[in-house]
Design an enzyme around this catalytic site. Structure first.
Site, PDB file in Angstrom:
ATOM      1  N   HIS A 124       0.812  -1.222   0.000  1.00 30.57           N
ATOM      2  CA  HIS A 124       0.000   0.000   0.000  1.00 30.57           C
ATOM      3  C   HIS A 124       0.848   1.276   0.000  1.00 30.57           C
ATOM      4  O   HIS A 124       0.747   2.117  -0.885  1.00 30.57           O
ATOM      5  CB  HIS A 124      -0.874   0.062   1.256  1.00 30.57           C
ATOM      6  CG  HIS A 124      -1.736  -1.125   1.498  1.00 30.57           C
ATOM      7  ND1 HIS A 124      -2.868  -1.377   0.757  1.00 30.57           N
ATOM      8  CD2 HIS A 124      -1.665  -2.112   2.425  1.00 30.57           C
ATOM      9  CE1 HIS A 124      -3.454  -2.471   1.225  1.00 30.57           C
ATOM     10  NE2 HIS A 124      -2.739  -2.933   2.233  1.00 30.57           N
TER      11      HIS A 124
HETATM   12  C1  BDR Z   1      -3.013   0.891   5.308  1.00 31.21           C
HETATM   13  O1  BDR Z   1      -3.224   0.461   6.656  1.00 31.21           O
HETATM   14  C2  BDR Z   1      -2.017  -0.007   7.210  1.00 31.21           C
HETATM   15  O2  BDR Z   1      -2.199  -1.290   7.710  1.00 31.21           O
HETATM   16  C3  BDR Z   1      -0.981   0.039   6.133  1.00 31.21           C
HETATM   17  O3  BDR Z   1       0.262   0.481   6.662  1.00 31.21           O
HETATM   18  C4  BDR Z   1      -1.518   0.998   5.107  1.00 31.21           C
HETATM   19  O4  BDR Z   1      -1.103   2.320   5.361  1.00 31.21           O
HETATM   20  C5  BDR Z   1      -3.725  -0.054   4.370  1.00 31.21           C
HETATM   21  O5  BDR Z   1      -5.083  -0.082   4.636  1.00 31.21           O
END
Ligand code: BDR
Ligand code: CA
Length: 307
Positions: free
Chosen positions: A235
């Site tokens: 992500h």
């Molecule tokens: C986001 O939530 C966190 O778990 C990750 O670091 C990312 O920023 C994804 O939904």
């Protein structure tokens, strides 16, 4: 290279975002927020990542809780420490004295063309925009990992970062600042598989080894929580790449609202896809596609430059 402030909650993919940003931007500093783990842990993890990689950048701790909601974390994905997996060394560095929000405001006021890349809940960013609305016009833009033009992950409709502090997200999305949204619809195109982790491990340097350990824990956590297979979406690196390598992504202007009240939809990003029929005005460049092969090649090459 773009001038960049990175607001994060490390977090496995946050750590990779730091490793990318350090090599492909003029990284002015890192601010931390409560999110994947409590603030003390995310700050510790940011400092550890810099220490392991030999990156020089100040780290400022920010908000320990969201604007309105209770603090919530993601131990199922990131472990209780926020950085489960690798055997971590003793921390030998400390955070800078002073608050993250003050640091963001001062840096943006003093420095032209700063990009803020926000890859955790948007609490610090909202507090900075509230305290100093003038920074919206000073910023080159804000690149957010958060939300989705489609499915959610923390709930059926909401992505974790927006869900964790929807009131803060609303402040950011209505601020008038130039905004890029890298939501789940695009970050799930940047999937990392076991073969890729092996390729990273074979780079055979301590930072790549740290990244490989993080990624194998992360892949297993996603297998257990979602997919049943060891694969994890990268992500947070997407929001860095949207600034440092914009040619890797395709974005489109859209109107996006943050849902604050819905029983099943609190924290959802509502993206207006009606095109010419929409009476709303675009406030966000929504990312729809990422060149996975190009992004992965860049990540592997970058990790190979660490010693
Ligand atoms: C986001 O939530 C966190 O778990 C990750 O670091 C990312 O920023 C994804 O939904
Ligand atoms: Ca994050």
């Amino acid at each position: 290279m773009p001038r960049l402030l990175l607001d994060c909650d490390p977090g496995h993919d946050d750590a990779l975002a730091i490793l990318l940003a350090a090599k492909h931007s003029d990284l002015l500093g890192i601010t931390t927020v409560s999110g994947n783990a409590p603030l003390t842990a995310t700050t510790h993890n940011a400092l550890l990542t810099l220490q392991i990689a030999g990156i020089e950048a100040p780290v400022y701790a920010g908000a320990a809780r969201p604007l309105v909601a209770e603090a919530q974390h993601a131990p199922d994905i990131h472990g209780a420490s926020g950085l489960g997996g690798p055997v971590l060394p003793e921390l030998t560095q400390a955070a800078a004295g002073g608050d993250a929000v003050r640091f963001i405001v001062d840096t943006v006021r003093e420095t032209d063309g700063v990009w803020l890349v926000a890859v955790g809940p948007l609490t610090n960013v909202a507090l900075a925009l509230r305290e100093a609305p003038d920074i919206a016009a000073r910023l080159a833009g804000i690149s957010v990992m958060g939300g989705s033009a489609g499915f959610g992950n923390r709930t059926a409709t909401a992505e974790f970062n927006i869900w964790a502090d929807p009131e803060a997200a609303q402040v950011v999305f209505t601020s008038g600042v130039k905004l890029i949204m890298c939501g789940l619809n695009v970050t799930h195109q940047f999937m990392i598989y076991e073969d890729d982790v092996a390729r990273i491990r074979a780079l055979n340097n301590p930072v790549a080894e740290f990244a490989a350990e993080l990624l194998s824990f992360y892949g297993q956590a996603y297998a257990d929580a979602f997919f049943g297979r060891a694969e994890g979406p990268l992500h947070d690196p997407c929001a860095v790449l949207a600034v440092t390598h914009p040619d890797l992504l395709v974005t489109e202007p859209r109107h996006v609202e943050v849902e604050l009240r819905g029983e099943h939809t609190r924290g959802m990003t509502v993206v207006d896809e009606r095109g010419a029929r929409a009476s709303t005005k675009p406030n966000v460049q929504v990312a729809y596609r990422i060149n996975r092969e190009g992004a992965l090649a860049l990540l592997v090459e970058t990790l190979g430059t660490y010693r």
